[in-house]
Design an enzyme around this catalytic site. Structure first.
Site, PDB file in Angstrom:
ATOM      1  N   CYS A  21       0.817  -1.440  -0.061  1.00  0.00           N
ATOM      2  CA  CYS A  21      -0.008   0.024  -0.129  1.00  0.00           C
ATOM      3  C   CYS A  21       0.841   1.240  -0.081  1.00  0.00           C
ATOM      4  CB  CYS A  21      -0.871   0.072   1.220  1.00  0.00           C
ATOM      5  SG  CYS A  21       0.252   0.162   2.827  1.00  0.00           S
ATOM      6  N   HIS A  50       5.851  -5.285   8.261  1.00  0.00           N
ATOM      7  CA  HIS A  50       5.971  -6.962   8.968  1.00  0.00           C
ATOM      8  C   HIS A  50       6.354  -7.661   7.622  1.00  0.00           C
ATOM      9  CE1 HIS A  50       3.922  -5.755  12.874  1.00  0.00           C
ATOM     10  NE2 HIS A  50       4.964  -5.611  12.945  1.00  0.00           N
ATOM     11  N   HIS A  86       4.193   1.694  11.606  1.00  0.00           N
ATOM     12  CA  HIS A  86       3.021   1.389  12.333  1.00  0.00           C
ATOM     13  C   HIS A  86       2.631   2.351  13.525  1.00  0.00           C
ATOM     14  CE1 HIS A  86       5.253  -2.459  11.436  1.00  0.00           C
ATOM     15  NE2 HIS A  86       4.072  -2.823  11.006  1.00  0.00           N
ATOM     16  N   CYS A 108       2.707   5.673   9.063  1.00  0.00           N
ATOM     17  CA  CYS A 108       1.670   5.736   7.814  1.00  0.00           C
ATOM     18  C   CYS A 108       0.875   6.999   8.040  1.00  0.00           C
ATOM     19  CB  CYS A 108       1.073   4.506   7.593  1.00  0.00           C
ATOM     20  SG  CYS A 108      -0.434   4.544   6.555  1.00  0.00           S
ATOM     21  N   GLU A 138       1.060  -0.726  16.218  1.00  0.00           N
ATOM     22  CA  GLU A 138      -0.039  -0.009  15.975  1.00  0.00           C
ATOM     23  C   GLU A 138      -0.741   0.673  17.109  1.00  0.00           C
ATOM     24  OE1 GLU A 138      -3.820   1.346  13.070  1.00  0.00           O
ATOM     25  OE2 GLU A 138      -2.377  -0.048  12.204  1.00  0.00           O
ATOM     26  N   CYS A 207      -7.993   1.528   7.033  1.00  0.00           N
ATOM     27  CA  CYS A 207      -7.446   2.237   5.833  1.00  0.00           C
ATOM     28  C   CYS A 207      -7.912   1.628   4.617  1.00  0.00           C
ATOM     29  CB  CYS A 207      -5.717   2.203   5.960  1.00  0.00           C
ATOM     30  SG  CYS A 207      -5.166   0.993   5.363  1.00  0.00           S
ATOM     31  N   SER A 235       1.607  -9.798  10.646  1.00  0.00           N
ATOM     32  CA  SER A 235       1.062  -9.045   9.873  1.00  0.00           C
ATOM     33  C   SER A 235      -0.435  -9.077  10.081  1.00  0.00           C
ATOM     34  CB  SER A 235       1.392  -8.981   8.311  1.00  0.00           C
ATOM     35  OG  SER A 235       0.531  -8.394   7.642  1.00  0.00           O
ATOM     36  N   SER A 280       2.101  -5.329   3.323  1.00  0.00           N
ATOM     37  CA  SER A 280       3.350  -5.357   3.610  1.00  0.00           C
ATOM     38  C   SER A 280       4.410  -6.304   2.866  1.00  0.00           C
ATOM     39  CB  SER A 280       3.742  -5.352   5.060  1.00  0.00           C
ATOM     40  OG  SER A 280       3.016  -6.600   5.628  1.00  0.00           O
TER      41      SER A 280
END
Length: 336
Positions: A21, A50, A86, A108, A138, A207, A235, A280
Site C-alpha cells: 500500500c 512486517h 506502524h 503511515c 500500531e 485504511c 502482519s 506489506s
C-alpha cells in the site's frame, strides 16, 4: 518410447489490488533514501513493515533493526533512526530528542490520522475506546499518544459487553487501521447498542488498503479450493485476509511467507486457487509463488480487479532531494 506428463489444470484467481500500500511504499522509500543520503548504518526501530523479505533486503543495504533506541551505539548517535510505519508512542520521539538522535518518522499518514482522531476525542472530554489487538505495534503507538488511563482497548464484542465506563455519555472510539471490516463493524454495533452517545471518529479509521484487499478476497473466495495469502504471521492485515477468505467460501485458506511454505502434498487435487497479498508483502514473492505453481500445474491466470488505488504519500522534505535509481524503485515497489 517417450512418455510425457500432462500437468493438471489450475485457475489462479489473482486479486488486484494486492501487496504494498502507499504507507508501506513510503516507509520503505524513507529507509532507502536515508541510506543513500546519509550512508550506512541507518537504524530502524522495529521492523519497518512486517515482512522478513523486506527487512532482510534493507539489512543488505545497511539498515540496522533495533527494538529500543538504547541499542544504538554511542559512536553512531549521529546516524539517522527511522520509526516504523506502524507508529510509535509519544515517548519514543521524546526519548530520541533526549538522546540527541536524528530521527525520521515513517508512520503511515493514515495511522497518524487515527492518532489525531484519538487526541481530538480526548480534547473534547471523551474517554477513548480503541478497537484493536493487544500488543500490536500500531495499538501500542496509538495508546501512547494519550496519558495512561485515557484509552481502553476493546478487542472483541465480549469486551464491549463488559465495559463499565465512568461516564457512558462521554465516549469516543477509533480503530486499528488493519482490522477485519466485518469484525470491527460488529464490535462498533455492540458498543453503540450499549452506549448510544458514543462518538465515531471524524473519518474512517480502517485504511483504504485494508478495505480494498478484504473486498477483493471476499469477491473471489467462493469456490476456491485453496486461498493463499502472502504475508507474515505478525502482519495483522494479512492474517485478517486469511479469515476473510475462509468466511467468504474458500475451502481452505493459508498464510505463507514464501513458496517454500506451500504444503504441496496436501493440495495436489486443487483446480481453483485464490491468491492475494497483505499490504506489506512484496510483489516479487507473489511472482515466486505463481512460478512455483506453473512448475506443477497448467496455470491460467484470472485477474480479479475490484478497485484501483492511486494513493501516493510523499516522504518528508529532508529526503526529497535524493534521487532513486530504477533498481531502487524496483526494490521500493516490491519488484526486486
Amino acid at each position: 518410447m517417450l512418455h510425457t506428463t500432462t500437468k493438471p489444470p489450475l485457475t489462479i484467481r489473482l486479486c488486484q489490488p494486492r501487496g504494498f500500500c502507499a504507507g508501506v511504499d513510503r516507509a520503505i522509500q524513507i529507509v532507502v533514501l536515508a541510506l543513500k543520503k546519509y550512508g550506512a548504518p541507518v537504524y530502524v526501530r522495529h521492523e519497518i513493515v512486517h515482512n522478513r523479505y523486506v527487512v532482510e533486503g534493507l539489512q543488505s543495504l545497511g539498515a540496522v533493526f533495533i527494538e529500543e533506541l538504547s541499542e544504538i551505539p554511542a559512536e553512531h548517535r549521529q546516524s539517522p533512526v527511522v520509526f516504523s510505519a506502524h507508529g510509535v508512542p509519544k515517548s519514543v520521539p521524546a526519548d530520541a530528542q533526549a538522546r540527541n538522535l536524528f530521527y525520521l518518522d515513517a508512520t503511515c499518514p493514515l495511522v497518524s490520522k487515527v492518532h489525531k482522531q484519538a487526541m481530538r476525542h480526548q480534547r473534547l472530554g471523551r474517554h477513548v475506546l480503541l478497537i484493536g489487538h493487544a500488543g500490536h505495534p500500531e495499538v501500542i503507538g496509538t495508546m501512547g499518544q494519550l496519558p495512561d488511563g485515557a484509552v481502553t482497548l476493546i478487542e472483541t464484542e465480549a469486551d464491549a459487553a463488559k465495559l463499565a465506563p465512568a461516564d457512558p455519555e462521554a465516549l469516543g472510539f477509533v480503530t486499528q487501521t488493519t482490522l477485519s471490516v466485518e469484525d470491527t463493524a460488529g464490535i462498533i454495533r455492540a458498543l453503540q447498542d450499549r452506549f448510544p452517545a458514543l462518538h465515531a471518529p471524524a473519518a474512517e479509521s480502517i485504511c483504504y488498503a485494508t478495505t480494498n484487499r478484504q473486498e477483493a478476497v471476499k469477491e473471489t473466495a467462493a469456490g476456491a479450493d485453496l486461498y493463499l495469502i502472502v504475508g507474515a504471521p505478525n502482519s495483522s492485515n494479512s492474517r485478517r485476509l486469511v479469515e476473510v477468505a475462509e468466511r467468504a467460501g474458500a475451502t481452505m485458506s493459508l498464510l505463507v511467507q514464501r513458496a517454500s511454505e506451500i504444503p504441496w502434498n496436501d493440495i495436489a487435487g486443487i483446480s481453483t486457487l485464490g491468491l492475494s497479498a497483505g499490504a506489506s508483502a512484496p510483489e516479487i514473492i507473489v511472482d515466486e509463488i505463481i512460478d512455483a505453481f506453473r512448475q506443477r500445474f497448467d496455470v491460467t491466470i484470472d485477474l480479479a480487479i475490484t478497485a484501483t488505488e492511486t494513493e501516493d504519500f510523499p516522504v518528508m522534505r529532508v529526503l526529497r532531494d535524493v534521487e532513486l535509481t530504477k533498481a531502487d524503485m524496483a526494490f521500493v515497489n516490491g519488484a526486486a
